[in-house]
Design an enzyme around this catalytic site. Structure first.
Site, mmCIF file in Angstrom:
data_model
loop_
_atom_site.group_PDB
_atom_site.id
_atom_site.type_symbol
_atom_site.label_atom_id
_atom_site.label_comp_id
_atom_site.label_asym_id
_atom_site.label_seq_id
_atom_site.Cartn_x
_atom_site.Cartn_y
_atom_site.Cartn_z
ATOM 1 N N GLY A 1 -43.974 1.407 66.479
ATOM 2 C CA GLY A 1 -43.749 2.664 65.770
ATOM 3 C C GLY A 1 -43.702 2.419 64.274
ATOM 4 N N CYS A 2 -43.939 3.484 63.518
ATOM 5 C CA CYS A 2 -43.994 3.342 62.063
ATOM 6 C C CYS A 2 -42.633 2.963 61.495
ATOM 7 C CB CYS A 2 -44.524 4.627 61.430
ATOM 8 S SG CYS A 2 -43.714 6.134 61.996
ATOM 9 N N PHE A 3 -41.566 3.654 61.918
ATOM 10 C CA PHE A 3 -40.225 3.295 61.441
ATOM 11 C C PHE A 3 -39.855 1.877 61.878
ATOM 12 C CE2 PHE A 3 -39.097 7.968 61.217
ATOM 13 C CZ PHE A 3 -38.780 7.963 59.875
#
Lengths: 305, 305, 305, 305
Positions: free
Chosen positions: D108-110
């Protein structure tokens, strides 16, 4: 209401309510603001109690010509009789008629900026050749419903034109330009183009006109003529150089500036599309309709920055 | 370099160096890009070694007429002889001359968008009456130095016009329009207005022209004429409807779209002011000057969003 | 004034005037607002007529400890005696003292958001371990003077941290946290970090605290405790979920929201840095100092959007 | 494709095609990128031909624990067996495993920003007490479909927290932190909070950790330790002071900066959520899976501004 308009959270007990089926039976209404998608006021306005004054913010009752309405709004006008009672609510042009009206049709946001900027020239009858209006609007003009053209990741870096030559505000602008001066004074071709700006609030109209030979004016002379036309109009401010949408945001002001070179003149008009271009002007009209001071409730001074 | 252009941090050993006083003694230079405030190239270009090719990104060598230069740049042109050697580097108009040139004057950002949008119509000689160009630029066009007009708290909500009728790109636009077609084809009056957009990158020019009677064209016919004019020009893209600065940002493309109503035509041109409007076109010209493929180093495709 | 604050153009005859050298001789002053760069009020405040009440918006009179002042503001405090008379103007914490004060030191913008968000927990004395405050501010917090960090082309796409662990608001926050509850209740380590947001107005503080074992609270219980603490505080609004700077912009409100998981709690506080974080709170304090209704002149409801 | 990704207009003949019902029958596939809403890859991945390598960008195959998957994604994991074959594609942590993998689950980006920022500290095992991660994302992280939280008129002035304590990236972050160092080294409590930024692209994670007593490090020592950890990792750049999302936008870089005060340390990590946080890292992983140079196709250097 505080759950929808979250800036008002905790500050009001007002609630949205569903209107009854039988609008005719509503009582105790002084003034009704209709702020609905185009087409709904056509059905609702005729059913409102005759004692209520009405300000309609849609395009339903702006056009006197049924053919133009059909062409631009894609439907038949089903309340032609009522339409004739409606006064066009560009306050600064129609104060007396608005003050006496029971029914007022609030102008479109682009129409407001364009007419306030171009009206005095049209009234003077000094124009020659076509007039080009290059108009730009912030994203709040698209309404509260998310859509592809207001999707933040793209909109924040975008600028583009839309509805070229076909925007539905064109006929109401032309109708008002014909009315603002003596009969026949406005005879120019209008080239009107709308664009999308990556800001939330604001409309900026750049108006390019050509004066008749011998009728040249400097920027200062233009400003003087406009000052004369708008004497007593608190919400029109004539500024040095160009206006900026930043200085009218969240206010009911229309700021207007000028430039000239020989017979070529440029007029710039800036408003907040949601205030002078919509709700603010609606209240301004209501004030007139009820004999109140025009500024009542509208002393909004924006901010810096 | 990575400390100034922080996107390049850690990626290059290149360093900025102070140029020597004796520019004449520099050796081994293939190509010099002059990216300086207006006025400095006037002094520097004549002192560069004769073997070096030069692309000047300032306004110093764009105008052939010394009076126009004096009027718009507020100084005497002190290198008139060298000026005559400079070729105007609007790549798509002047490919052959650029390929043979030692000295190229890179166009202004507004001039690039306006000329790419208006050039084919000017060349066709089909216009009548004045042409209005309403041009808008992002804040990076003001340079890297902070100033009142790029102060973020205000700029992010602003839109305004500036330098009305007096922008220094006007004479280079008119000079190029006179040159693009057969002698005398461009004889229209140009009304040119610049505005400031609250984005970082992008120029959008809305061009309003009037075709001569009997010469009406539809949007599709316009597109076909432009396709013909720009055949072989990779960096000009003809789009459906309006272009959008969002789709050319960080690229060397100029996107052009069209609309027409009777004799009225609107052409919309969008570029990234820092790429096709400056550094990208400079590299494009260098490629031609050195016999390289025009696209070399310029395959920048932007992003979505 | 309308030339500087252009939103007020044409609306006021007020003029900026240079203060006389002899400040002591000024007469007829009810209240003086000092809105100056840090360090100037030190010199000016002692020279103001004794009859004038003063609200200082700089950091000059916020800290009681001369060593802390020297460390964070880089200068000696030259008005120590006067300093002792100043009351810290976080209205919701110090109403009674402010009402009786002649001299009020208006809190910093970050301090206001952080203290309103963290104060009730600090006062309750239920915290354990360090408290992390991740604070973010809009660009107007940097002042009206253009600078590299407010240059629009970069700022509009930026987010970054600055002054890590060293922001000058830290000591006033700690001083106020020690004062808000019973002696010794606040003994946590404060980790405070400031960041820059690409908006014009707004501060958002995300506050991460840990409750002592056995003292767990749900988000609802937190909200109830805060409601109790802020009873009668019109300008503090407790919201569902997270606040949003968009809903407090151009208002004097501080919106606070909560989340909890076991002993971990998060409190979110949002203000407009220029209103509740500066000028609005200054007026709020003046109202108290003069026995006026606290809301006078501050019924600013922002806008949607 | 140029009609959807309009930056590519006119540049490609690639077309979107509907996948056949019988995925098993697809032939000639070297690599499949699954970029679908959560839940769809669960069904599709098991049906792909065994010869194709797969990079899945959704959350479907990131979590090893079926209970955690059910809790955070609200559905049963229906491809448990295949899940065991998937390697977690945080390139800088898992290069060797990714190089040998047929199936890679892209982070995921986070999670990418948080893990790159926190991983070296977690691996060193020097932490004490809870770790607070205050993460912020641009609007493009919400996807291409317009929604209330990406409606431009509001988003452009907004900053708010969302999904407090419950973001679905938390379990993959904790799973990776447990794996990055020797067994048992990561035992801290993670407090993770997501916020929305008014930019299009970028994630910024502010990470607050506390070192064990006696294990204090300065910012420089932190930087040295990270340099050691990321030796050979081209796409991690260690910067002076704070990174800025502006300098990584449109690139595959993760910029990391540091600050320290006693035992308190702050690490700041910035990425472009769409590149290193999604498509870029997917390509980086593909490169490893096929024995290509890791940088292939990823030499994107962003821009200034």
């Amino acid at each position: 209401m505080g759950e929808v308009h979250r800036n008002l959270y905790g500050l009001t007990d007002l609630r949205f309510e569903r209107a009854p089926e039988e609008l005719e039976s509503l009582s105790g209404l002084d003034c009704v603001f209709l702020a609905l998608p185009h087409g709904q006021a056509l059905d609702i306005a005729p059913r409102l109690p005759a004692g209520a004054k009405v300000v309609d913010l849609s395009g339903d009752f702006r056009l006197r010509d049924a053919d133009e309405f059909r062409e631009h709004y894609g439907r038949e006008h089903t309340a032609a009789e009522l339409q004739r009672e409606f006064v066009y609510g560009l306050t600064e042009f129609n104060r007396d008629a608005i003050a006496k009206a029971r029914l007022v049709s609030n102008p479109g946001c682009f129409a407001t900026a364009t007419l306030l900027g171009l009206g005095p020239l049209a009234a003077a009858g000094a124009l020659k050749g076509r007039v080009v209006v290059d108009a730009k609007t912030g994203s709040s003009g698209s309404g509260a419903k998310p859509a592809a053209n207001t999707h933040h990741p793209q909109r924040m870096n975008s600028f583009y034109a839309y509805k070229p030559f076909t925007h539905q505000h064109v006929p109401e602008i032309e109708q008002a330009l014909r009315a603002v001066g003596a009969e026949g004074r406005w005879s120019s071709e209008l080239v009107f183009m709308t664009h999308s700006l990556p800001v939330s609030r604001g409309i900026f109209a750049s108006i390019y006109a050509e004066l008749a030979e011998g009728a040249e004016m400097t920027g200062e002379e233009l400003a003087a003529a406009y000052a004369d036309f708008y004497r007593g109009s608190f919400f029109v401010r004539l500024v040095q150089g160009s206006p900026d949408i930043n200085w009218v945001k969240s206010t009911n002001f229309c700021d207007i500036g000028f430039a000239a070179r020989g017979r070529q003149v440029a007029v710039f008009a800036a408003i907040d599309n949601l205030v002078k271009g919509a709700a603010g002007q609606a209240v301004q009209n209501m004030n007139l309709m009820f004999g109140l001071e025009e500024k009542t409730g509208l002393l909004l001074f924006g901010g810096n920055p």
